[in-house]
Design an enzyme around this catalytic site. Structure first.
Site, PDB file in Angstrom:
ATOM      1  N   GLY A  23     -10.748   1.818  -1.673  1.00 62.87           N
ATOM      2  CA  GLY A  23     -11.513   0.682  -1.830  1.00 62.87           C
ATOM      3  C   GLY A  23     -12.899   0.665  -1.010  1.00 62.87           C
ATOM      4  O   GLY A  23     -13.419   1.678  -0.473  1.00 62.87           O
ATOM      5  N   VAL A  28      -6.935   5.739   1.552  1.00 60.05           N
ATOM      6  CA  VAL A  28      -5.607   5.809   2.196  1.00 60.05           C
ATOM      7  C   VAL A  28      -4.902   7.182   1.665  1.00 60.05           C
ATOM      8  O   VAL A  28      -4.965   7.270   0.586  1.00 60.05           O
ATOM      9  CB  VAL A  28      -4.598   4.651   2.272  1.00 60.05           C
ATOM     10  CG1 VAL A  28      -3.201   4.924   2.492  1.00 60.05           C
ATOM     11  CG2 VAL A  28      -5.328   3.423   2.787  1.00 60.05           C
ATOM     12  N   ASP A 146      -8.189 -10.940   3.053  1.00 59.64           N
ATOM     13  CA  ASP A 146      -8.283 -10.263   1.675  1.00 59.64           C
ATOM     14  C   ASP A 146      -6.900 -10.161   1.082  1.00 59.64           C
ATOM     15  O   ASP A 146      -6.440  -9.282   0.426  1.00 59.64           O
ATOM     16  CB  ASP A 146      -8.530  -8.717   1.938  1.00 59.64           C
ATOM     17  CG  ASP A 146      -9.301  -8.176   0.585  1.00 59.64           C
ATOM     18  OD1 ASP A 146      -9.694  -8.752  -0.184  1.00 59.64           O
ATOM     19  OD2 ASP A 146      -9.271  -6.792   0.627  1.00 59.64           O
TER      20      ASP A 146
END
Length: 279
Positions: A23, A28, A146
């Site tokens: 993102g 990750v 978020d």
């Protein structure tokens, strides 16, 4: 250093196998912990996070990533991701932290399979576990910042809330630890961001409440809430019991002053209907 330039081996220990997700904040990877493998550990896989572009190029990039790790490391809850350690590969000048490797579907993937929304029997445990996790986070003085389907995992152990990259902890800020300035990037996802955040207001527990309410509405209705809506005129999703709708509608109020409950109270409303056959 971009994701494509990240070395395959970090700190002489973590072998990066593949990208799990990315993102604006970070990337990750699924990684193997070779040190644990040497000692015969059969389950050596971890998730490993590095900063993505453009943040990886700023001078204080390691400190920014550490702030997310520090914010998350004290959270011990069955429905919140567990983080393990923060490290810096000095040879490659790459900061990273490791966390539990989660298995399952993110809620955005689940929604693609269930475009008409989830029946109440499936929705209720997700809602209660998610709200319990977020209420716990708030009790620890942490704001997530978020909450959205892509940051919520469904697996055998139930819900996992993760990705605190836009989170805030007042105690951490008062201690002088670095915090992300949202002026550096377009941080908010409009479909889930509280309206006050989009005009520059500070992150609050009420903003987290609005975001999680948007997620629950989407799970029940099968479609995202429109960016311009009047909560009092929203139709009740047919899968949602009537007594739950009043609480969810309050959480969806555009005016934060009209959100007259907290995350824990929304969780209580969602838990009241039917038998709680889950933990």
């Amino acid at each position: 250093m971009t994701a494509a330039e990240t070395p395959a081996l970090l700190a002489g220990r973590y072998y990066l196998e593949r990208v799990l997700g990315s993102g604006g904040m970070g990337v990750v990877y699924r990684a193997r912990d070779l040190l644990h493998e040497q000692f015969g550990e059969p389950n050596s896989a971890v998730a490993l996070k590095v900063l993505g572009e453009p943040l990886s190029q700023v001078p204080d990039a390691p400190a920014l990533l550490y702030s997310e790790f520090a914010l998350t490391r004290g959270l011990l809850h069955p429905h919140v991701v567990r983080v393990f350690s923060f490290e810096v590969d000095t040879r490659n000048q790459t900061a990273f932290f490791t966390m539990e490797l989660m298995h399952g579907l993110t809620l955005d993937q689940l929604l693609k399979e269930r475009s008409g929304g989830l029946p109440w029997q499936a929705l209720q445990p997700i809602a209660v576990q998610l709200l319990d996790a977020l209420a716990y986070v708030h009790r620890q003085g942490v704001l997530h910042g978020d909450v959205k389907p892509v940051n919520i995992m469904m697996g055998e152990g139930g819900v996992r809330l993760f990705d605190f990259g836009l989170g805030h902890c007042q105690a951490q800020a008062e201690a002088g630890l670095p915090c992300l300035s949202r002026d550096r990037l377009n941080a908010w996802t409009p479909a889930y961001a509280a309206p006050e955040l989009l005009v520059g207001s500070a992150l609050t527990a009420s903003a987290d409440l609005y975001a999680v309410a948007c997620v629950l509405f989407e799970l029940a209705h099968g479609k995202r809430l429109g960016e311009r809506h009047a909560a009092e005129r929203l139709p009740r999703p047919r899968q949602l019991p009537r007594h739950c709708w009043a609480a969810l509608r309050s959480a969806l109020a555009v005016d934060p002053g009209q959100r007259t409950l907290c995350v824990a109270e929304l969780g209580e409303a969602m838990a009241r209907s039917g038998r709680r056959w889950f933990r």
